[in-house]
Design a protein around this motif. Structure first.
Motif, PDB file in Angstrom:
ATOM      1  N   UNK A  16     -13.346 -40.900  47.454  1.00  0.00           N
ATOM      2  CA  UNK A  16     -13.131 -40.161  45.776  1.00  0.00           C
ATOM      3  C   UNK A  16     -13.882 -40.642  45.243  1.00  0.00           C
ATOM      4  N   UNK A  17     -14.468 -40.773  45.236  1.00  0.00           N
ATOM      5  CA  UNK A  17     -15.965 -41.854  44.615  1.00  0.00           C
ATOM      6  C   UNK A  17     -17.146 -41.011  44.456  1.00  0.00           C
ATOM      7  N   UNK A  18     -17.208 -40.132  45.552  1.00  0.00           N
ATOM      8  CA  UNK A  18     -18.676 -39.068  45.728  1.00  0.00           C
ATOM      9  C   UNK A  18     -18.397 -38.691  44.733  1.00  0.00           C
ATOM     10  N   UNK A  19     -19.575 -38.112  44.033  1.00  0.00           N
ATOM     11  CA  UNK A  19     -20.258 -37.358  42.728  1.00  0.00           C
ATOM     12  C   UNK A  19     -19.857 -35.338  43.455  1.00  0.00           C
ATOM     13  N   UNK A  20     -19.739 -34.808  42.664  1.00  0.00           N
ATOM     14  CA  UNK A  20     -19.304 -33.028  43.503  1.00  0.00           C
ATOM     15  C   UNK A  20     -20.029 -32.825  43.700  1.00  0.00           C
ATOM     16  N   UNK A  21     -20.338 -32.244  44.935  1.00  0.00           N
ATOM     17  CA  UNK A  21     -20.947 -31.051  45.282  1.00  0.00           C
ATOM     18  C   UNK A  21     -21.435 -32.127  46.970  1.00  0.00           C
ATOM     19  N   UNK A  22     -20.843 -33.188  46.809  1.00  0.00           N
ATOM     20  CA  UNK A  22     -21.477 -33.936  48.400  1.00  0.00           C
ATOM     21  C   UNK A  22     -20.984 -33.219  48.728  1.00  0.00           C
ATOM     22  N   UNK A  23     -21.136 -33.268  50.588  1.00  0.00           N
ATOM     23  CA  UNK A  23     -20.980 -32.862  51.625  1.00  0.00           C
ATOM     24  C   UNK A  23     -21.559 -33.706  52.844  1.00  0.00           C
ATOM     25  N   UNK A  24     -20.763 -34.329  53.726  1.00  0.00           N
ATOM     26  CA  UNK A  24     -21.478 -34.759  54.822  1.00  0.00           C
ATOM     27  C   UNK A  24     -21.180 -33.905  56.405  1.00  0.00           C
ATOM     28  N   UNK A  41     -20.493 -28.717  61.551  1.00  0.00           N
ATOM     29  CA  UNK A  41     -20.599 -28.272  60.494  1.00  0.00           C
ATOM     30  C   UNK A  41     -20.263 -29.241  59.241  1.00  0.00           C
ATOM     31  N   UNK A  42     -20.641 -28.861  57.825  1.00  0.00           N
ATOM     32  CA  UNK A  42     -20.828 -29.794  56.789  1.00  0.00           C
ATOM     33  C   UNK A  42     -18.960 -29.921  56.324  1.00  0.00           C
ATOM     34  N   UNK A  43     -18.983 -31.603  55.884  1.00  0.00           N
ATOM     35  CA  UNK A  43     -17.563 -31.153  55.818  1.00  0.00           C
ATOM     36  C   UNK A  43     -17.398 -31.799  54.080  1.00  0.00           C
ATOM     37  N   UNK A  44     -15.936 -32.350  53.354  1.00  0.00           N
ATOM     38  CA  UNK A  44     -16.170 -32.331  52.193  1.00  0.00           C
ATOM     39  C   UNK A  44     -16.039 -34.074  51.998  1.00  0.00           C
ATOM     40  N   UNK A  45     -16.349 -34.943  51.158  1.00  0.00           N
ATOM     41  CA  UNK A  45     -16.080 -36.069  51.535  1.00  0.00           C
ATOM     42  C   UNK A  45     -15.011 -36.833  51.634  1.00  0.00           C
ATOM     43  N   UNK A  46     -13.553 -35.575  51.566  1.00  0.00           N
ATOM     44  CA  UNK A  46     -12.761 -36.030  51.432  1.00  0.00           C
ATOM     45  C   UNK A  46     -11.484 -35.671  52.820  1.00  0.00           C
ATOM     46  N   UNK A  47     -12.597 -35.121  53.125  1.00  0.00           N
ATOM     47  CA  UNK A  47     -12.297 -34.270  54.403  1.00  0.00           C
ATOM     48  C   UNK A  47     -12.332 -34.773  56.103  1.00  0.00           C
ATOM     49  N   UNK A  48     -12.891 -34.267  56.707  1.00  0.00           N
ATOM     50  CA  UNK A  48     -12.617 -34.320  58.450  1.00  0.00           C
ATOM     51  C   UNK A  48     -13.731 -32.893  59.650  1.00  0.00           C
ATOM     52  N   UNK A  49     -14.586 -34.134  59.742  1.00  0.00           N
ATOM     53  CA  UNK A  49     -15.611 -33.378  60.889  1.00  0.00           C
ATOM     54  C   UNK A  49     -15.104 -33.707  62.113  1.00  0.00           C
ATOM     55  N   UNK A  50     -15.667 -32.589  63.064  1.00  0.00           N
ATOM     56  CA  UNK A  50     -15.390 -33.166  64.421  1.00  0.00           C
ATOM     57  C   UNK A  50     -16.628 -32.418  64.956  1.00  0.00           C
ATOM     58  N   UNK A  51     -17.101 -32.484  66.018  1.00  0.00           N
ATOM     59  CA  UNK A  51     -17.919 -32.750  66.830  1.00  0.00           C
ATOM     60  C   UNK A  51     -17.582 -32.853  68.866  1.00  0.00           C
ATOM     61  N   UNK A  52     -18.959 -32.165  69.579  1.00  0.00           N
ATOM     62  CA  UNK A  52     -18.529 -33.269  70.713  1.00  0.00           C
ATOM     63  C   UNK A  52     -20.508 -32.308  71.478  1.00  0.00           C
ATOM     64  N   UNK A  53     -20.117 -32.906  72.346  1.00  0.00           N
ATOM     65  CA  UNK A  53     -22.185 -32.739  74.121  1.00  0.00           C
ATOM     66  C   UNK A  53     -21.887 -30.863  73.540  1.00  0.00           C
ATOM     67  N   UNK A  54     -20.613 -30.947  74.430  1.00  0.00           N
ATOM     68  CA  UNK A  54     -20.689 -29.439  74.602  1.00  0.00           C
ATOM     69  C   UNK A  54     -20.883 -27.647  73.923  1.00  0.00           C
TER      70      UNK A  54
END
Length: 126
Positions: free
Chosen positions: A53-61, A90-103
């Motif tokens: 929640x302390x991430x600067x505006x516009x930051x993405x992970x 794909x990028x996601x916000x610092x208070x969000x969720x990202x998913x990925x895999x090998x296939x």
């Protein structure tokens, strides 16, 4: 002819046993960098949940998934290799969720087939 089939069967058995070993070693939960993110992974996928929640505006992970298996060689279609490779979500916000895999690659099925050996979160955009 019989010798070639036996050789191919041995290579296939070696790849499958290597995937099983990597699958056994590669499951679990890991802490991620940047802070306030938790990465959960299993044999075939990974998910990152961040509460920064302390991430600067516009930051993405982005979630980076390290894999081991059969993958396309960059800029050499239609050639494939067996070994380690990485994929990103794909990028996601610092208070969000990202998913990925090998296939999958950005949520689209691909011809890559592998198991997750590690996963981590990194800053995609400051």
């Amino acid at each position: 002819m019989r010798r070639r089939i036996v050789g191919a069967a041995r290579v296939t058995a070696t790849v499958v046993s290597g995937l099983a070993l990597a699958a056994t070693i590669g499951s679990g939960t890991a802490q991620a960098d940047p802070q306030d993110c938790v990465v959960e992974r299993n044999v075939f996928s990974a998910m990152a949940t961040c509460h920064d929640t302390d991430a600067p505006p516009g930051r993405e992970y982005a979630l980076i998934v390290d894999c081991w298996g059969i993958h396309g060689i960059p800029n050499a279609f239609p050639f494939y290799a067996i070994g380690p490779y990485s994929q990103s979500s794909p990028s996601f916000v610092p208070t969000g969720r990202g998913t990925g895999g090998c296939s999958t690659n950005w949520g689209v099925p691909s011809l890559n087939v592998g198991v997750v050996t590690n996963a981590h979160v990194q800053v995609y955009r400051q």
